[in-house]
Design an enzyme around this catalytic site. Structure first.
Site: not given
Ligand code: GRF
Length: 207
Positions: A20-21, A72, A97, A100, A114, A116, A152
């Protein structure tokens, strides 16, 4: 003719899931609110919705399943090489997820951002909204930060707060935070691409 400096506004987006982002970035570019081109979307997980969103927008995608690499560091070098190949001048972690390593940050020479779902430095790691609710905070939110080797913990570019309501569950709070993520992330990406910033200690400041 491409505008001068257009190549410096090519971004790579790393994803692992829903996307979604990523969609918020695509939409902000479509509305001319974010002046950038998504050069590639790379997922470490095959078959995720984020890849469908990228394909629907006509964006190049790449699947690099981390399990296919022996370490890694080897994976992170391959990832950095793929981003460089695509000419990405900035990398967005949009629900990527996977941590890095310092090796990635050495091999990829550009800003990495990022988003968060908490007001860092509170509640790093998994399930920011659930952690916020369990702690009993009255204000939650999201953070866009520069990525460093520490999870983070990089310099904060932008934050946005939302209230925690008495009836909230982790899901309703996460949904309220997500609305802010979608607004904040494209803005922060644009600001970093514009380049008039510097880092002073931990602080992200205008030049
Ligand atoms: C979001 O809540 C973001 O803050 C976190 O992972 C989630 C990703 O959601 N890092 P999407 O895949 O962008 O919908």
């Amino acid at each position: 003719m491409p505008e001068a400096g257009a190549s410096a506004r090519r971004i790579g987006v790393l994803v692992s899931g829903r996307g979604s982002n990523l969609q918020a970035l695509i939409d902000a570019i479509g509305r001319n609110e974010l002046r950038a081109t998504i050069a590639v979307v790379i997922s470490n997980v095959p078959g995720v919705a984020a890849l469908d969103r990228a394909a629907a927008a006509g964006i190049d995608t790449l699947v690099l399943p981390h399990r296919d690499w022996a370490s890694r560091e080897a994976y992170d070098e391959a990832l950095a090489a793929a981003l460089r190949d695509k000419g990405a001048a900035l990398v967005c972690l949009a629900g990527f997820m996977r941590r890095l390593s310092a090796r990635f940050l050495e091999a990829y020479d550009g800003p990495v951002l990022n988003v968060h779902p908490s007001l860092l430095p509170a509640f790093p790691g998994l399930d920011g909204p659930g952690q916020a609710l369990a702690h009993g905070v009255k204000v939650a939110g999201c953070t866009v930060h520069l990525v460093t080797a520490e999870l983070d913990a990089g310099p904060i570019v932008a934050q946005s707060a939302v209230p925690v309501l008495p009836a909230d569950t982790a899901d309703t709070l996460a949904a309220r935070i997500l609305v802010e993520e979608h607004r904040l992330f494209p803005q922060a990406v644009g600001r970093v691409l514009d380049g008039a910033w510097r880092i002073d200690g931990r602080r992200f400041l205008d030049v």
